[in-house]
Design a protein around this motif. Sequence first.
Motif, PDB file in Angstrom:
ATOM      1  N   ILE A 126      48.775  51.659  39.932  1.00 47.40           N
ATOM      2  CA  ILE A 126      47.705  51.405  38.972  1.00 47.40           C
ATOM      3  C   ILE A 126      46.482  50.823  39.698  1.00 47.40           C
ATOM      4  O   ILE A 126      46.609  49.954  40.566  1.00 47.40           O
ATOM      5  N   MET A 128      42.686  49.346  38.371  1.00 48.21           N
ATOM      6  CA  MET A 128      41.805  49.040  37.249  1.00 48.21           C
ATOM      7  C   MET A 128      40.356  49.090  37.721  1.00 48.21           C
ATOM      8  O   MET A 128      39.946  48.290  38.573  1.00 48.21           O
ATOM      9  N   THR A 166      41.503  52.774  33.504  1.00 49.74           N
ATOM     10  CA  THR A 166      42.815  52.615  34.137  1.00 49.74           C
ATOM     11  C   THR A 166      43.133  53.886  34.905  1.00 49.74           C
ATOM     12  O   THR A 166      43.170  54.975  34.325  1.00 49.74           O
ATOM     13  N   LEU A 182      48.557  52.769  26.116  1.00 45.71           N
ATOM     14  CA  LEU A 182      48.158  51.807  27.139  1.00 45.71           C
ATOM     15  C   LEU A 182      47.745  50.470  26.546  1.00 45.71           C
ATOM     16  O   LEU A 182      47.785  49.446  27.240  1.00 45.71           O
ATOM     17  N   THR A 189      45.828  46.010  38.605  1.00 43.40           N
ATOM     18  CA  THR A 189      45.769  46.736  39.867  1.00 43.40           C
ATOM     19  C   THR A 189      46.961  46.375  40.749  1.00 43.40           C
ATOM     20  O   THR A 189      47.286  45.197  40.912  1.00 43.40           O
ATOM     21  N   TYR A 424      42.522  40.025  34.407  1.00 42.16           N
ATOM     22  CA  TYR A 424      42.588  41.458  34.130  1.00 42.16           C
ATOM     23  C   TYR A 424      42.918  41.782  32.680  1.00 42.16           C
ATOM     24  O   TYR A 424      42.610  42.887  32.208  1.00 42.16           O
TER      25      TYR A 424
END
Length: 526
Positions: A126, A128, A166, A182, A189, A424
């Motif tokens: 992932i 961000m 994302t 989501l 991240t 985040y």
Amino acid sequence: MAITNGSGDDALLSKPSYALPSPLAPPHPTANHNSSSSSQPFPSLTRQSASYSPLTDFTLPKGEARHYQQQYADMYFARLAQLKPSVEALAAEAWSEFEIASETARKVDRALDVRQGELCWVIGTIYMEMPLKPNILDDIGKEHWIAAPPPRVKFLTPGGVGGDQTMLEDESGRLRLVGGALESMLLVTGAIVAVLGTENADGDFEVLDLRVPDLPRQPVRWEREDGRAAASKQKVEKREEGGKVAIVSGLGISGDAGDTLTLDLLLEYLLGESAGSEDQSSISTISRLIVAGNSLAHASPVPPRDEVGTNGQKKAPHAKKYGYDSSAYNAAPTDRLDLFLSSLLPSLPVTLLPGADDPTSISLPQQPIHQAMFPHSRTYQSPPKSSPAEPGSFDSGTNPYAFDLHGWRFLGTGGQPVDDIYKYVAGEERLEMMEAMLRWRLVAPTAPDTLWCYPFPDGDAFVLRECPHVFFVGNQPKFESTVVEGPLGQQCRVVAVPSFRDTGEVVILDFETLEPELVRIEIFEE
């Protein structure tokens, strides 16, 4: 002044009112020597001991072996390679028979192999994309004396608009993830995930479901010590039951007079000098103190005399000075911390983790605070060339730090990884973030994106290989605790330890039940 335990009971606290009894203590001058009470010896208490074995999972190489020539991108690829088999096994089990409109989901090896309209699942890291995250332009602005913006509490764009995206990336490329699924998932991240869905007409991947590595294998209690005993063919002695461990964080020692009273009260409580006989019996079961970061307050350099004007205000800055400046150094905080620890160590072993404000490396994993900072306490440390399995009463560890205590596997941090995850996400629940870290199998998932860390060349040391029994995080806004359960029966006690300077709270953990108890030390002002 009062000490309050988790049940809300209060007891007056004053050092002259009670001292530790001793069989050799002389009788009070006003006591009646013929009375039956004076002939009874005072009880003598012995502090309960517990086995302790630190691990070296986060110890960096020494000297020339530690270098920064490698790229940070290698950490993400190594992290993906380490966690991909676990995520793949869970995803295959969950989605092997998943169908939509008679179409069965298939696995795609690379992110760029996803085709529009095909139901599939893919594994990646992932990322961000957030416009409010720190960037190199902020550092350039500071270097050129441009006023930099204040530190942000959250990286999220206010109102949910502004370009936050994302992404899922691997060695081949990136996919942008979209979909209502989501919104209910905690993502930052660096997390390794498997996503199920299909690519829409806009080229985005519509997520239907998501899987994370989940908790790794958890060792049974005493596994490490029993394994060593079996290897050496030694008989395992009967182990003492019971006992407790105290966890405190955020002492925030600044060297000011205001630090003295609260630290003295904490010291007297841990030494059993400020309570009655019943409380002393309970305190004697505390076999170790863990200090989880930020033992010292944030440094505020003292300006040199030639930079202070007649009105007491600092003059305009001159040319930048390099090297050591004796006028900007204040030894009072470290001296006060050293005296505090040295007063405890003859009776109570201490494990010290550094934090963001402590004098050690700023990047994770922070290395132990150097023993030169503790001229009195370092006497209780193990010799430099001794085995890690034979620690002294004073153990200055890393941050994060893992160790075995009375058979349980402990893992703790000074709080930086959780504080960075907080930026985040939209929520405020710290326990959810700590649980997510365990299920991601990552101690510091946002490193190295927004959290400074060492660029490990041979794999990511922040990947959890074994599930701890206790996971504690220091310097949190308030005390919280829960039990996180894994798919294979793992149970991990998660504890958010508050800052002692702000709350006066100490967490006491029972070795047999792993149930926490909160002790609060308060000062009442008239």
